[in-house]
Structures are given as C-alpha cells and as structure tokens.
Design an enzyme around this catalytic site. Structure first.
Site, short mmCIF file in Angstrom:
data_model
loop_
_atom_site.label_atom_id
_atom_site.label_comp_id
_atom_site.label_asym_id
_atom_site.label_seq_id
_atom_site.Cartn_x
_atom_site.Cartn_y
_atom_site.Cartn_z
N GLU A 180 0.82 -1.23 0.00
CA GLU A 180 0.00 0.00 0.00
C GLU A 180 0.84 1.26 0.00
O GLU A 180 1.87 1.33 0.68
CB GLU A 180 -0.76 0.03 1.32
CG GLU A 180 -2.16 -0.46 1.23
CD GLU A 180 -2.81 -0.42 2.60
OE1 GLU A 180 -3.31 -1.46 3.02
OE2 GLU A 180 -2.80 0.64 3.26
N CYS A 212 2.85 8.30 1.93
CA CYS A 212 3.17 7.33 2.97
C CYS A 212 3.62 6.04 2.29
O CYS A 212 2.87 5.48 1.49
CB CYS A 212 1.93 7.11 3.83
SG CYS A 212 2.16 5.88 5.10
N CYS A 215 4.28 -7.35 8.48
CA CYS A 215 5.13 -6.84 9.56
C CYS A 215 5.19 -7.87 10.67
O CYS A 215 4.17 -8.42 11.07
CB CYS A 215 4.59 -5.52 10.10
SG CYS A 215 5.65 -4.79 11.37
N CYS A 266 1.88 -5.50 16.45
CA CYS A 266 1.21 -4.67 17.46
C CYS A 266 -0.29 -5.01 17.46
O CYS A 266 -0.88 -5.25 16.41
CB CYS A 266 1.42 -3.19 17.17
SG CYS A 266 3.17 -2.76 17.10
N CYS A 317 -2.90 -3.01 15.06
CA CYS A 317 -2.50 -2.61 13.70
C CYS A 317 -2.92 -3.65 12.66
O CYS A 317 -2.75 -4.84 12.86
CB CYS A 317 -0.99 -2.41 13.66
SG CYS A 317 -0.35 -2.09 12.02
N SER A 331 6.86 5.31 17.84
CA SER A 331 5.51 4.91 18.23
C SER A 331 5.56 4.43 19.67
O SER A 331 5.92 3.29 19.94
CB SER A 331 5.03 3.77 17.32
OG SER A 331 4.98 4.22 15.99
N ASN A 338 -7.76 4.33 14.15
CA ASN A 338 -8.55 3.91 12.99
C ASN A 338 -9.04 2.50 13.25
O ASN A 338 -8.23 1.57 13.22
CB ASN A 338 -7.65 3.86 11.75
CG ASN A 338 -7.80 5.07 10.90
OD1 ASN A 338 -8.91 5.54 10.65
ND2 ASN A 338 -6.68 5.60 10.47
N CYS A 369 -3.51 2.01 8.33
CA CYS A 369 -2.31 1.41 7.75
C CYS A 369 -2.48 -0.10 7.57
O CYS A 369 -2.77 -0.81 8.52
CB CYS A 369 -1.16 1.79 8.68
SG CYS A 369 0.13 0.64 8.97
N1 SAH Z 1 6.18 0.18 11.95
C1 SAH Z 1 6.36 1.55 12.14
C2 SAH Z 1 5.84 2.40 10.99
C3 SAH Z 1 4.56 1.97 10.37
S1 SAH Z 1 3.10 2.15 11.37
C4 SAH Z 1 5.74 2.00 13.46
O1 SAH Z 1 5.03 1.21 14.06
O2 SAH Z 1 6.01 3.12 13.88
C5 SAH Z 1 2.90 3.92 11.36
C6 SAH Z 1 2.07 4.46 12.50
O3 SAH Z 1 0.69 4.06 12.36
C7 SAH Z 1 2.53 3.96 13.86
O4 SAH Z 1 2.61 5.01 14.79
C8 SAH Z 1 1.43 3.00 14.21
O5 SAH Z 1 1.36 2.81 15.59
C9 SAH Z 1 0.21 3.66 13.62
N2 SAH Z 1 -0.95 2.78 13.48
C10 SAH Z 1 -0.98 1.46 13.25
N3 SAH Z 1 -2.26 1.00 13.23
C11 SAH Z 1 -3.05 2.07 13.45
C12 SAH Z 1 -4.47 2.25 13.55
N4 SAH Z 1 -5.30 1.25 13.41
N5 SAH Z 1 -4.93 3.50 13.81
C13 SAH Z 1 -4.09 4.54 13.94
N6 SAH Z 1 -2.74 4.44 13.84
C14 SAH Z 1 -2.22 3.21 13.61
FE1 SF4 Z 2 4.31 -3.22 12.41
FE2 SF4 Z 2 4.17 -0.58 12.91
FE3 SF4 Z 2 1.94 -2.07 12.57
FE4 SF4 Z 2 3.40 -2.37 14.76
S1 SF4 Z 2 2.31 -0.51 14.15
S2 SF4 Z 2 2.53 -4.03 13.50
S3 SF4 Z 2 5.45 -2.09 13.96
S4 SF4 Z 2 3.50 -1.64 11.05
#
Ligand code: SAH
Ligand code: SF4
Length: 359
Positions: free
Chosen positions: A92, A105, A112, A116, A119, A219, A297, A341
């Site tokens: 994406e 972005c 990944c 988390c 996510c 993060s 989100n 994301c």
């Molecule tokens: N892996 C890296 C970068 C990609 S995620 C990281 O985790 O920082 C980019 C950002 O999107 C991170 O801050 C992550 O915590 C956030 N993110 C992931 N899922 C999300 C969601 N469902 N709603 C809002 N932010 C989210």
């Molecule tokens: Fe990976 Fe970033 Fe999503 Fe965590 S928030 S699962 S590190 S993409």
C-alpha cells in the site's frame, strides 16, 4: 537473470556501476536526470543516451516493476494505491493533500513481524523486505500519477509509515532516503521526511549515527511498561527505559527534535493519569520532543479497541499542554476509504482469495 530495479541505486552506486562498464560519470548524471527530472517510464525514452548504454541498462535493470492493482480516491483528495510487486505480493502507498504540500506514505516490508495488537499491517506476518528500488518506485509511481494529471504537482513530503517496520529493513530504507534527498534527483527536503519506528532500540542508535537529517518518529503509545507491553509485544525486548536512553542519545547526537506518536485507545491508554505520566516522561526534554496524538482507525479484526471519545482526547491534550509539552491531535485523511495502515491490503487479499475460491 533476476533483474533489479534501476530505482534502487543511489547516484554513487549508479556512477560506480556505469564506471565499471566503461562509462564516464556524466552518463550516470544523464540517466539520473531522466529518471528523476524528466521522469521517463521506459529506458528507450532516454533519447540522448547512446544505444549501447541503453542496451546495457535494459539487460541489467528493470524500470517500473510495480503494477497498480487497486486505486481508491477519497473525497478529501487522499489517494490510496495498492501495488502488485513482481512476485505477486501487494503493498500500500497513500498520497495525502495538506495545506503545506503533498505527502506520500510508503511501505517498507510485505507484512510486519512486530505484530502490534491494534494494527492491520501486523495481521499478516512479514513475507519479505522491500528492496530500496521497490520503496523508491512507490514514490515514483505516485509522482507519475501526478505528472499524468498535468497540473505540475510534486510530492513534497514523505512519511515512512506504511506497512512494515522500517528499522527492520534498515539498509534499504537508508538507500531510499539518500535517493529521495539527492539534490539532482527529486530533491525532497530532508526536513520533509519522517521515518517512524516501533522502537527497535539498537537501530535508533544506528540511525542517530548515520545522521541523515530526516525526522524520526517513535511509536510509544503508552507511558509505562505494563501498558505498553499489553498493546505492543515488542516492549518486552525494548522497554520504555531503553527507549528513553535511545531518545536521549538521538537528541544529543543529532540535536534534532523527535516526534512521539501516541494512538488514543478508548479506556485503554487515554485517561488523564496516562497523560500526566507521559508528560513526566518528557519533562526534561520539552524543547526536543513533539507528541502526536493519533485518533485510532478501527480495524475489524481488533474489535477490542475503540476510538477515544472527543472529551477524553481533549482532556488528554489539555493535560499535556498544561504541563508544557508540545503536542497536537493528528488530522485524519481519507476516512471514507480504508484509511488505517495495512487495511486496504488485508481486505483486498481476502477479496482476491474469495474470488479465486468462487471462480
Ligand atoms: N512500523 C512503524 C511504521 C509503520 S506504522 C511504526 O510502528 O512506527 C505507522 C504508524 O501508524 C505507527 O505510529 C502505528 O502505531 C500507527 N498505526 C498502526 N495502526 C493504526 C491504527 N489502526 N490506527 C491509527 N494508527 C495506527
Ligand atoms: Fe508493524 Fe508498525 Fe503495525 Fe506495529 S504498528 S505491526 S510495527 S506496522
């Protein structure tokens, strides 16, 4: 032979490669100019370059390996691209319109492994890292899309916040950054680029040492280990105190400000007491930190989490402000499309699977 993308080379690498094949450095400058200024999409359009050199490039490199699989456009002008890679994997890329310019972005990995709990990207474990060329091509595809519209618009900002953990694909991510900021290429201002990490501590030190002057975002999402481990399992390996040491090192070494990302999850990490704890954590580095409060989100598969209500968001924000912490509530983009994301990708993979079962 498996050919690499020409976009994966930095100008130094391209100059060296062409040099090894008997070409002077100005040839590399010409090719670079065609790629990033003229923005051609085939080698044959490099009309000022001699046929033997074009042949050599064509034999050894690809140009344009990503194919557009799905494109969603939101009412606020956000465009979400789902690209198919050469091996069929989907990634994406998102284009967002802001008052200050156009930001993209980018994704750094297919899936990944950090996993988390909130996510969508972590729902699918990592298949592989993207090459530097595949990361650069995301930007180039978006730029070609803008070029085709003929309005003279240019990508001005980049956030490395798509699918994947950029610090788990460190070298390719660094090459990507070098290519993006090259003055004779796209020349994206390094201050206009932000790399986000879930907190791979050893790589945070390395990133400070490499000293490419782009912004770093961490993060954090929780002010203490108990809470952070609950929502981010990576906290077991890299707990809050280790992150704070790495932040201190980064600030000392680079003298740059670091952004702290904090997703607000209803009744999980959005109480005033967490805001007080967060403010205390950054009390001694107020000038060098900036906290981004991110509205969650919702992701279908993570129904245990909800978005914080407006009242809690404002109370959290006010508490940070009262404690003198720089912060803002992040503006959202593309809320009428699959904005979170990794969300479009995971939905599309399901859809493609369903179609192949029914057909
Ligand atoms: N892996 C890296 C970068 C990609 S995620 C990281 O985790 O920082 C980019 C950002 O999107 C991170 O801050 C992550 O915590 C956030 N993110 C992931 N899922 C999300 C969601 N469902 N709603 C809002 N932010 C989210
Ligand atoms: Fe990976 Fe970033 Fe999503 Fe965590 S928030 S699962 S590190 S993409």
């Amino acid at each position: 032979m498996n050919k690499n993308s020409i976009y994966g080379l930095t100008i130094e690498q391209l100059t060296e490669w062409l040099g090894q094949h008997g070409y002077k450095p100005y040839r590399a400058s010409q090719v670079w100019n065609y790629l990033y200024r003229e923005r051609v999409t085939t080698f044959s359009e490099m009309v000022d370059i001699k046929a033997d050199c074009i042949e050599l490039l064509t034999e050894n490199f690809t140009i344009q390996t990503l194919r557009e699989h799905v494109k969603q456009e939101a009412s606020d002008g956000t465009v979400k691209f789902l690209f198919k890679l050469n091996d069929g994997n989907l990634i994406e890329t998102v284009l967002m319109r802001h008052k200050y310019g156009l930001s993209v972005c980018v994704t750094t990995q297919v899936g990944c492994n950090i996993g988390c709990s909130f996510c969508a990207s972590g729902l699918l474990t990592k298949t592989r890292d993207l090459s530097s060329g595949e990361i650069v091509e995301q930007i180039m595809n978006v730029q070609h899309h803008l070029d085709a519209a003929g309005e003279g618009e240019k990508v001005s900002h980049i956030v490395v916040m798509g699918i994947g953990e950029p610090f788990d694909n460190f070298e390719n991510m660094i090459d990507f950054l070098k290519i993006m900021i090259d003055q004779k290429g796209l020349a994206i201002g390094s201050r206009h680029i932000t790399v986000s990490t879930s907190g791979i501590v050893n790589k945070m030190y390395e990133f400070a040492d490499v000293n490419i002057p782009v912004n770093l975002a961490l993060s954090l999402h929780a002010p203490n280990n108990e809470l952070r481990t609950k929502i981010m399992k990576i906290n077991r390996a890299f707990p809050v105190e280790k992150l704070m040491d790495a932040i201190n090192y980064y600030i000392e070494k680079t003298n740059r400000r670091i952004t702290i990302e904090y997703i607000l999850l209803k009744d999980v990490n959005d109480h005033v007491e967490e805001a007080v704890e967060l403010a205390a954590l950054f009390q001694d580095k107020k000038k060098k930190t900036y906290i981004n409060l991110i509205p969650y989100n919702p992701v279908d598969e993570h129904s245990q989490y909800q978005r914080s209500d407006q009242e809690s968001v404002l109370a959290f924000y006010d508490t940070l402000k009262k404690n003198g912490i720089n912060c803002k509530i992040r503006q959202e983009h593309g809320t009428d499309i699959d904005a979170a994301c990794g969300q479009l990708r995971s939905k599309q993979i399901k859809k493609d699977k369903d179609q192949s079962i029914t057909s």
